[in-house]
Enzyme design. Sequence first.
Site, short mmCIF file in Angstrom:
data_model
loop_
_atom_site.label_atom_id
_atom_site.label_comp_id
_atom_site.label_asym_id
_atom_site.label_seq_id
_atom_site.Cartn_x
_atom_site.Cartn_y
_atom_site.Cartn_z
N ARG A 16 -23.38 64.22 -31.13
CA ARG A 16 -24.53 64.68 -30.35
C ARG A 16 -24.68 63.76 -29.14
O ARG A 16 -24.82 62.55 -29.31
CB ARG A 16 -25.79 64.64 -31.23
CG ARG A 16 -27.05 64.90 -30.49
CD ARG A 16 -28.29 64.91 -31.40
NE ARG A 16 -29.44 65.06 -30.54
CZ ARG A 16 -30.44 64.17 -30.43
NH1 ARG A 16 -30.47 63.09 -31.17
NH2 ARG A 16 -31.41 64.38 -29.58
N HIS B 28 -32.84 64.01 -22.57
CA HIS B 28 -33.14 62.81 -23.36
C HIS B 28 -33.75 61.79 -22.39
O HIS B 28 -33.16 60.76 -22.09
CB HIS B 28 -31.85 62.30 -24.02
CG HIS B 28 -32.07 61.33 -25.14
ND1 HIS B 28 -31.58 61.54 -26.42
CD2 HIS B 28 -32.70 60.14 -25.18
CE1 HIS B 28 -31.92 60.52 -27.19
NE2 HIS B 28 -32.59 59.65 -26.47
N GLU C 202 -37.20 64.28 -28.58
CA GLU C 202 -38.41 63.50 -28.77
C GLU C 202 -39.39 63.64 -27.60
O GLU C 202 -39.67 62.66 -26.88
CB GLU C 202 -38.06 62.03 -28.99
CG GLU C 202 -37.17 61.81 -30.20
CD GLU C 202 -36.85 60.34 -30.47
OE1 GLU C 202 -37.24 59.48 -29.66
OE2 GLU C 202 -36.21 60.07 -31.49
N ASN D 1 -35.79 63.49 -36.03
CA ASN D 1 -35.38 62.09 -35.82
C ASN D 1 -36.34 61.22 -36.61
O ASN D 1 -37.55 61.33 -36.43
CB ASN D 1 -35.48 61.71 -34.34
CG ASN D 1 -34.54 62.52 -33.47
OD1 ASN D 1 -33.76 63.34 -33.96
ND2 ASN D 1 -34.61 62.29 -32.17
N TYR E 59 -37.16 57.21 -38.24
CA TYR E 59 -36.84 55.78 -38.38
C TYR E 59 -37.77 55.08 -39.35
O TYR E 59 -37.35 54.26 -40.16
CB TYR E 59 -36.90 55.09 -37.01
CG TYR E 59 -35.81 55.58 -36.09
CD1 TYR E 59 -34.57 54.94 -36.06
CD2 TYR E 59 -35.98 56.70 -35.28
CE1 TYR E 59 -33.55 55.39 -35.25
CE2 TYR E 59 -34.96 57.16 -34.47
CZ TYR E 59 -33.75 56.52 -34.46
OH TYR E 59 -32.73 56.99 -33.67
N GLU F 142 -31.33 62.18 -35.64
CA GLU F 142 -31.23 60.72 -35.43
C GLU F 142 -31.76 60.01 -36.67
O GLU F 142 -32.80 60.39 -37.21
CB GLU F 142 -32.08 60.23 -34.25
CG GLU F 142 -31.51 60.51 -32.90
CD GLU F 142 -32.35 59.91 -31.78
OE1 GLU F 142 -33.03 58.88 -32.01
OE2 GLU F 142 -32.32 60.49 -30.67
O1 IFM Z 1 -32.59 54.70 -28.86
C1 IFM Z 1 -33.58 55.61 -29.23
C2 IFM Z 1 -33.19 57.01 -28.85
O2 IFM Z 1 -32.92 57.12 -27.50
C3 IFM Z 1 -34.29 57.97 -29.19
N1 IFM Z 1 -34.74 57.81 -30.53
C4 IFM Z 1 -34.99 56.49 -31.03
C5 IFM Z 1 -33.83 55.58 -30.71
C6 IFM Z 1 -34.11 54.16 -31.24
O3 IFM Z 1 -35.25 53.64 -30.66
#
Ligand code: IFM
Length: 476
Positions: free
Chosen positions: A81, A125, A170, A299, A301, A376
């Site tokens: 991607r 992006h 995002e 995405n 985290y 992500e």
């Molecule tokens: O690096 C970023 C990415 O560009 C978008 N999502 C989160 C990642 C980590 O912060």
Amino acid sequence: MPEPMSPVSFPSTFLWGAATSAYQIEGAVREDGRTPSIWDTFAHTPGKTAGGDHGDVAVDHYHRYRDDVALMSGLGLGAYRFSISWSRVQPTGRGPAVQRGLDFYRRLVDELLAKDIKPAVTLYHWDLPQELEDAGGWPERDTAYRFAEYAQIVGEALGDRVEQWITLNEPWCSAFLGYGSGVHAPGRTEPVATLRASHHLNLAHGLGAKALRSVMPARNTVALSLNSSTVRPLTQDAADLAAARKIDDLANGIFHGPILHGAYPESLFTATRQLTDWSYVQDGDLATINQPLDALGLNYYTPALVSAAGPDHSGPRADGHGTSEHSPWPAADDVLFHQPPGDRTAMGWSIDPTGLYDLIMRYEREVPGLPLYITENGAAYDDKPDPDGRVHDPERIAYLHGHLAEVRRAIADGADVRGYFLWSLLDNFEWAYGYEKRFGAVYVDYTTLERTPKSSAHWYGKAARTGTLPEVDEVF
Ligand code: IFM
């Protein structure tokens, strides 16, 4: 019926990929007709990024893409991607395309296809052409129409060879960090502009999806990637539940409401009514935004932990999105963000794979039947080469294992998750953090630009090749 799975195996059709974005890796910012994006301007503004870092060279992927594709192929990845730099294709953000810009992406895609790696293109992006920001940026409605024009150009150029399309990455970050806290480009701190930008990003998604479909073969799929948040209340008290609801509206509902359900949450209007009357939502916009999707990208985290603010509190903080005296969250001064307990990555983000499971199951319930991709997931750590030149990153392996195991649990519980894209293929420009934070499965020496796959790259490659998670302590 879901395919039966052994404890560590994934469906045979599961897509194992890695992700990057244009400004974070390409470099070559002045080549072949490219003009500055908002990130070029922002990164070159003193004090905006750690160490004054910028993407002028980044990891020079523009010139080294063949090597990078070979790396992915060597690891056995099935998908990649990447995003298109808008100002490489349309330098002023409007009008005819620059063929040399498009040719780069054609070459990249052809290289991927030759190695049996499925390309997945993200159109946006975060790198708006600077000329469009000069005209007002995302708070202005016209930017959404410019995006649709750009989407059509790229769809026409690559639609014959790329099947997976993502309109926006995002949009929360574009709107809330770019126009709210100002820790991202263009660095504006205007709460109302944040909400206007959110609506116009939604509109851009809808118009862009229509534009793509008007020029591409019907077999191609259109999705978008949301960094939807798993928002958890600190306690079950009514005030904390209300705080979580407010942040859920501002983090999630503001995008998935109109995109997936054709309406903004009423509670979002109520929460923000002192700031805006939302009159920029015009007749017909919601129908345009609510385009049928072929898939949804998530995405993930870290989760968010929130409570109602006590009387002595003066504004949100500790929400993991950089430091700024300005909150990214409009109308949420009555909400406090807390650091969840437990281990953290080098970003200071707490590690909680169950948050990914919860997110997947939420969307499985909200939009049953819509295929999901984890577009992500990954972690930054302070990786350093050993004296022998190898880079061992057991923490990242543990992070990936934990999160992939939760993806597998969600699939076993009936979720239609079709693939996973590790963030990121390479160490790269981590926005306001510059090159300080390393998210890559492949280590990059920023002096020589030499690439060295970390042990996590080998671990993940084995998972991709076998469809099974290796043990966390397997030696690579
Ligand atoms: O690096 C970023 C990415 O560009 C978008 N999502 C989160 C990642 C980590 O912060």
